[in-house]
Design a protein around this motif. Structure first.
Motif, PDB file in Angstrom:
ATOM      1  N   HIS A 183      -9.551  -4.052  -2.403  1.00 13.97           N
ATOM      2  CA  HIS A 183      -8.997  -3.490  -3.638  1.00 13.97           C
ATOM      3  C   HIS A 183      -8.793  -1.988  -3.478  1.00 13.97           C
ATOM      4  O   HIS A 183      -9.380  -1.369  -2.583  1.00 13.97           O
ATOM      5  CB  HIS A 183      -9.931  -3.798  -4.809  1.00 13.97           C
ATOM      6  CG  HIS A 183     -10.016  -5.265  -5.102  1.00 13.97           C
ATOM      7  ND1 HIS A 183      -9.078  -5.923  -5.858  1.00 13.97           N
ATOM      8  CD2 HIS A 183     -10.909  -6.202  -4.719  1.00 13.97           C
ATOM      9  CE1 HIS A 183      -9.394  -7.200  -5.930  1.00 13.97           C
ATOM     10  NE2 HIS A 183     -10.506  -7.400  -5.247  1.00 13.97           N
ATOM     11  N   PRO A 184      -7.989  -1.370  -4.343  1.00 11.03           N
ATOM     12  CA  PRO A 184      -7.748   0.075  -4.238  1.00 11.03           C
ATOM     13  C   PRO A 184      -9.031   0.908  -4.267  1.00 11.03           C
ATOM     14  O   PRO A 184      -9.098   1.979  -3.677  1.00 11.03           O
ATOM     15  CB  PRO A 184      -6.870   0.381  -5.457  1.00 11.03           C
ATOM     16  CG  PRO A 184      -6.174  -0.898  -5.747  1.00 11.03           C
ATOM     17  CD  PRO A 184      -7.163  -1.976  -5.384  1.00 11.03           C
ATOM     18  N   SER A 185     -10.056   0.414  -4.927  1.00  9.29           N
ATOM     19  CA  SER A 185     -11.337   1.132  -5.001  1.00  9.29           C
ATOM     20  C   SER A 185     -12.102   1.074  -3.678  1.00  9.29           C
ATOM     21  O   SER A 185     -13.101   1.761  -3.518  1.00  9.29           O
ATOM     22  CB  SER A 185     -12.210   0.536  -6.105  1.00  9.29           C
ATOM     23  OG  SER A 185     -12.563  -0.808  -5.766  1.00  9.29           O
ATOM     24  N   GLY A 186     -11.636   0.219  -2.766  1.00 11.85           N
ATOM     25  CA  GLY A 186     -12.320   0.042  -1.486  1.00 11.85           C
ATOM     26  C   GLY A 186     -13.224  -1.177  -1.462  1.00 11.85           C
ATOM     27  O   GLY A 186     -13.715  -1.589  -0.410  1.00 11.85           O
ATOM     28  N   ARG A 187     -13.442  -1.766  -2.630  1.00 10.36           N
ATOM     29  CA  ARG A 187     -14.278  -2.963  -2.733  1.00 10.36           C
ATOM     30  C   ARG A 187     -13.607  -4.126  -2.008  1.00 10.36           C
ATOM     31  O   ARG A 187     -12.391  -4.298  -2.070  1.00 10.36           O
ATOM     32  CB  ARG A 187     -14.479  -3.307  -4.208  1.00 10.36           C
ATOM     33  CG  ARG A 187     -15.325  -4.515  -4.493  1.00 10.36           C
ATOM     34  CD  ARG A 187     -15.558  -4.680  -6.000  1.00 10.36           C
ATOM     35  NE  ARG A 187     -14.330  -4.660  -6.768  1.00 10.36           N
ATOM     36  CZ  ARG A 187     -13.669  -5.755  -7.172  1.00 10.36           C
ATOM     37  NH1 ARG A 187     -14.144  -6.952  -6.894  1.00 10.36           N
ATOM     38  NH2 ARG A 187     -12.559  -5.648  -7.861  1.00 10.36           N
ATOM     39  N   ILE A 188     -14.397  -4.916  -1.307  1.00 10.71           N
ATOM     40  CA  ILE A 188     -13.878  -6.080  -0.576  1.00 10.71           C
ATOM     41  C   ILE A 188     -14.545  -7.332  -1.126  1.00 10.71           C
ATOM     42  O   ILE A 188     -15.756  -7.363  -1.328  1.00 10.71           O
ATOM     43  CB  ILE A 188     -14.147  -5.945   0.943  1.00 10.71           C
ATOM     44  CG1 ILE A 188     -13.357  -4.751   1.492  1.00 10.71           C
ATOM     45  CG2 ILE A 188     -13.780  -7.223   1.677  1.00 10.71           C
ATOM     46  CD1 ILE A 188     -13.585  -4.474   2.957  1.00 10.71           C
ATOM     47  N   GLU A 189     -13.725  -8.354  -1.373  1.00  7.58           N
ATOM     48  CA  GLU A 189     -14.239  -9.633  -1.873  1.00  7.58           C
ATOM     49  C   GLU A 189     -13.495 -10.774  -1.195  1.00  7.58           C
ATOM     50  O   GLU A 189     -12.408 -10.571  -0.653  1.00  7.58           O
ATOM     51  CB  GLU A 189     -14.103  -9.723  -3.393  1.00  7.58           C
ATOM     52  CG  GLU A 189     -12.690  -9.805  -3.897  1.00  7.58           C
ATOM     53  CD  GLU A 189     -12.602  -9.894  -5.416  1.00  7.58           C
ATOM     54  OE1 GLU A 189     -11.656 -10.535  -5.891  1.00  7.58           O
ATOM     55  OE2 GLU A 189     -13.456  -9.338  -6.114  1.00  7.58           O
ATOM     56  N   PRO A 190     -14.065 -11.979  -1.212  1.00  8.15           N
ATOM     57  CA  PRO A 190     -13.387 -13.129  -0.605  1.00  8.15           C
ATOM     58  C   PRO A 190     -12.063 -13.422  -1.325  1.00  8.15           C
ATOM     59  O   PRO A 190     -11.952 -13.233  -2.532  1.00  8.15           O
ATOM     60  CB  PRO A 190     -14.360 -14.294  -0.802  1.00  8.15           C
ATOM     61  CG  PRO A 190     -15.672 -13.674  -1.090  1.00  8.15           C
ATOM     62  CD  PRO A 190     -15.387 -12.350  -1.729  1.00  8.15           C
ATOM     63  N   PHE A 191     -11.071 -13.871  -0.566  1.00  7.77           N
ATOM     64  CA  PHE A 191      -9.788 -14.259  -1.137  1.00  7.77           C
ATOM     65  C   PHE A 191      -9.994 -15.509  -1.986  1.00  7.77           C
ATOM     66  O   PHE A 191     -10.723 -16.419  -1.606  1.00  7.77           O
ATOM     67  CB  PHE A 191      -8.779 -14.556  -0.026  1.00  7.77           C
ATOM     68  CG  PHE A 191      -7.445 -14.994  -0.542  1.00  7.77           C
ATOM     69  CD1 PHE A 191      -6.493 -14.051  -0.894  1.00  7.77           C
ATOM     70  CD2 PHE A 191      -7.142 -16.336  -0.686  1.00  7.77           C
ATOM     71  CE1 PHE A 191      -5.250 -14.447  -1.380  1.00  7.77           C
ATOM     72  CE2 PHE A 191      -5.908 -16.743  -1.167  1.00  7.77           C
ATOM     73  CZ  PHE A 191      -4.958 -15.797  -1.515  1.00  7.77           C
ATOM     74  N   GLN A 225      -0.720  -5.835  -1.243  1.00  8.19           N
ATOM     75  CA  GLN A 225       0.145  -6.726  -0.463  1.00  8.19           C
ATOM     76  C   GLN A 225       0.276  -8.084  -1.157  1.00  8.19           C
ATOM     77  O   GLN A 225       1.350  -8.690  -1.146  1.00  8.19           O
ATOM     78  CB  GLN A 225      -0.411  -6.922   0.947  1.00  8.19           C
ATOM     79  CG  GLN A 225      -0.315  -5.694   1.817  1.00  8.19           C
ATOM     80  CD  GLN A 225      -1.036  -5.886   3.138  1.00  8.19           C
ATOM     81  OE1 GLN A 225      -2.188  -6.311   3.176  1.00  8.19           O
ATOM     82  NE2 GLN A 225      -0.350  -5.557   4.224  1.00  8.19           N
ATOM     83  N   ILE A 226      -0.814  -8.540  -1.749  1.00 11.65           N
ATOM     84  CA  ILE A 226      -0.775  -9.809  -2.485  1.00 11.65           C
ATOM     85  C   ILE A 226       0.166  -9.674  -3.671  1.00 11.65           C
ATOM     86  O   ILE A 226       1.039 -10.520  -3.889  1.00 11.65           O
ATOM     87  CB  ILE A 226      -2.183 -10.225  -2.954  1.00 11.65           C
ATOM     88  CG1 ILE A 226      -3.092 -10.472  -1.754  1.00 11.65           C
ATOM     89  CG2 ILE A 226      -2.105 -11.472  -3.847  1.00 11.65           C
ATOM     90  CD1 ILE A 226      -4.557 -10.659  -2.102  1.00 11.65           C
ATOM     91  N   ALA A 227       0.009  -8.597  -4.446  1.00 15.32           N
ATOM     92  CA  ALA A 227       0.853  -8.378  -5.618  1.00 15.32           C
ATOM     93  C   ALA A 227       2.322  -8.243  -5.218  1.00 15.32           C
ATOM     94  O   ALA A 227       3.208  -8.783  -5.888  1.00 15.32           O
ATOM     95  CB  ALA A 227       0.386  -7.139  -6.380  1.00 15.32           C
ATOM     96  N   GLN A 228       2.583  -7.560  -4.121  1.00 13.95           N
ATOM     97  CA  GLN A 228       3.964  -7.373  -3.672  1.00 13.95           C
ATOM     98  C   GLN A 228       4.581  -8.702  -3.233  1.00 13.95           C
ATOM     99  O   GLN A 228       5.716  -9.023  -3.584  1.00 13.95           O
ATOM    100  CB  GLN A 228       4.023  -6.372  -2.528  1.00 13.95           C
ATOM    101  CG  GLN A 228       5.431  -6.099  -2.057  1.00 13.95           C
ATOM    102  CD  GLN A 228       5.482  -5.097  -0.901  1.00 13.95           C
ATOM    103  OE1 GLN A 228       4.462  -4.780  -0.303  1.00 13.95           O
ATOM    104  NE2 GLN A 228       6.670  -4.627  -0.597  1.00 13.95           N
TER     105      GLN A 228
END
Length: 133
Positions: free
Chosen positions: A53-61, A108-111
């Motif tokens: 995420h833009p905040s740098g947080r990473i989570e499972p897809f 990238q997902i949103a795009q």
């Protein structure tokens, strides 16, 4: 794989690759009771991909999260659920290359979703952009 009817050993009698969905379809026959059944083998994306995420947080897809966001954008359509399912498959196919290292950026997902929706339904594209811009 064991038989779903008698738990006996099975063997593959037919197999087909489904490249677009990144799956393998298999027809199996039980060696004990002779039952025929179909299986599908696919990658568990939630364990293979992560989202940054833009905040740098990473989570499972989460495929479900993507499906719901596309569904909400297509709610005005009579076939919203099936449309959202097909669009989800399309977006995930487009994300394979950017997710090559296992991490895909949420932008990238949103795009990718925006491009797919724009080609499919302009109203759904505008709705999606309102929430994901």
């Amino acid at each position: 794989m064991v038989c779903v009817h008698c738990s006996g050993k099975t063997r593959v009698v037919n197999s087909r690759s489904q490249k677009r969905l990144n799956q393998v379809w298999r027809r199996r026959r039980c060696q004990d009771c002779g039952a025929l059944f179909t299986t599908e083998e696919s990658v568990q994306i939630a364990t293979a991909w992560a989202v940054r995420h833009p905040s740098g947080r990473i989570e499972p897809f989460s495929r479900d999260k993507l499906l719901l966001s596309l569904y909400k954008s297509c709610e005005h359509r009579k076939t919203a659920l099936s449309d959202a399912g097909s669009l989800t498959d399309t977006v995930m196919h487009k994300l394979r290359e950017p997710a090559g290292n296992g991490i895909v950026d949420s932008r990238q997902i949103a795009q990718a979703a925006q491009v797919a929706l724009n080609r499919f339904d302009k109203a759904a594209s505008v709705s999606y952009k309102a929430f994901h811009a």
